[in-house]
Design an enzyme around this catalytic site. Sequence first.
Site, PDB file in Angstrom:
ATOM      1  CG  HIS A 209      20.653 -10.981 -11.476  1.00  0.00           C
ATOM      2  ND1 HIS A 209      21.675 -11.817 -11.820  1.00  0.00           N
ATOM      3  CD2 HIS A 209      21.180 -10.066 -10.603  1.00  0.00           C
ATOM      4  CE1 HIS A 209      22.776 -11.430 -11.187  1.00  0.00           C
ATOM      5  NE2 HIS A 209      22.510 -10.374 -10.442  1.00  0.00           N
ATOM      6  CD  GLU A 212      18.527  -7.176  -7.716  1.00  0.00           C
ATOM      7  OE1 GLU A 212      18.987  -7.560  -8.806  1.00  0.00           O
ATOM      8  OE2 GLU A 212      19.244  -6.715  -6.798  1.00  0.00           O
ATOM      9  CD1 TRP A 314      22.848  -2.860  -8.944  1.00  0.00           C
ATOM     10  CD2 TRP A 314      24.932  -2.637  -9.696  1.00  0.00           C
ATOM     11  NE1 TRP A 314      22.823  -2.953 -10.313  1.00  0.00           N
ATOM     12  CE2 TRP A 314      24.075  -2.820 -10.803  1.00  0.00           C
ATOM     13  CE3 TRP A 314      26.307  -2.476  -9.928  1.00  0.00           C
ATOM     14  CZ2 TRP A 314      24.545  -2.844 -12.117  1.00  0.00           C
ATOM     15  CZ3 TRP A 314      26.764  -2.498 -11.231  1.00  0.00           C
ATOM     16  CH2 TRP A 314      25.888  -2.676 -12.312  1.00  0.00           C
TER      17      TRP A 314
HETATM   18 FE   FE2 Z   1      23.482  -9.752  -8.603  1.00  0.00          FE
END
Ligand code: FE2
Length: 414
Positions: A209, A212, A314
């Site tokens: 990740h 982000e 999320w």
């Molecule tokens: Fe993710």
Amino acid sequence: MKKFTNAVIYKNKEADEILVENGKIKAIGKDLGPAEETIDLDGKLVIPPYVDPHLHLDYVYTLSEMGEKGAGSGTLFEAIEMWPKFKENLTIEGVKKLALKAIKDEVSQGVQYIRTHIDVTDPKFTALKAMLELREELKESIEIQIVAFPQEGMYTYKGGVKLVEEALKMGADVVGGIPHYEPAREFGEKSIHDIVNLALKYDKLIDVHCDETDDPHSRFVELLNALVLMENYGERTTASHTCSFGSADDSYAYRMMDLFKKSKMNFISCPTENAYLQGRQDTYPKRRGLTRVKEFMEMGINVAFAQDSINDPWYPMGNGNMMNILDNGIHLAQIMSPEEIEKDLDLITYNGASCLNIQDRYGLEIGNDANFIVLDGNSPFDVIRNRSSVLASIRKGEYLFKQKPLEYEIELNL
Ligand code: FE2
């Protein structure tokens, strides 16, 4: 032997038949001769199965499970803070139950390959144990890759690096990370070194990740790319999200894209998720949250689309429909010229397979497993414009499912 006939085959205008023997593709072409069983595909488009290369199967449907406690403004960092309180009470059976529900959502809509990030900042490894079991139990229907993902950070969470290492020993396939969540750049950079070192040590893939955030100073992708370039490990590495790269200065971005091309590193963009999560601090104009998908495609840098979340802290939506992801992605990334449309389906098929590093055995080629899906349309343009559903999913020559095209009881008569 079994023959699928009267098909429009993606990227192969010379063929309209697929011959299958012992679960493998024996031949692709025209007039392949008689077979014990012939299945007429009625001129529909056949493509390799959808690949969802980035999904959090330990989070799916947890937003609904949280009830009122899950209600928040829905920013990325708020969701990361909310998650630990919920995960204290996870059970292996509970994780498996929700994950299976989401896997069914995806498989019933044409997905046969999933890479899932599983949170391993949990000394009990509850979610990882659940997912290792599911990976094995479901392997005839779907291929699952597991990322050892330190959701709460390798350093922000004390001992996070060791937990990732332990998860790899337990059977995770991919090393994960979240450098932009570490509390200072130095720790983010340290985590990138750790990720690459662990991958080399245990011969694992990498999927980070990465950046982000809308902050253009978040540039961990630069270090990740440099390390895998030097180790010749780019094809086995993926940078997920890289949202900040969409906010980067052009001169920096083009310099970096040259380097991405050299390393052959893969990228994954999550169009629905990041359109929803990013740009929150912008008033107007608001950024779209996506990395430079169009430029990557133009430069031959591999980029795929993914679902990322299904009803979790999320992102409240998500249903495993990759055509919906593609539809959103091609709008946000502005990739709809006739030439681009011919290649757009790659974003949820071949390009995802390259991220999973299964490109050598994926796709409609002789000798590969006879895995493919049949779409309700007869060309890439037709199925993308109509967001066509998947009429059948075939795995090793057998139906995983098959459905009829939409039928009306009373048809509109104009
Ligand atoms: Fe993710």
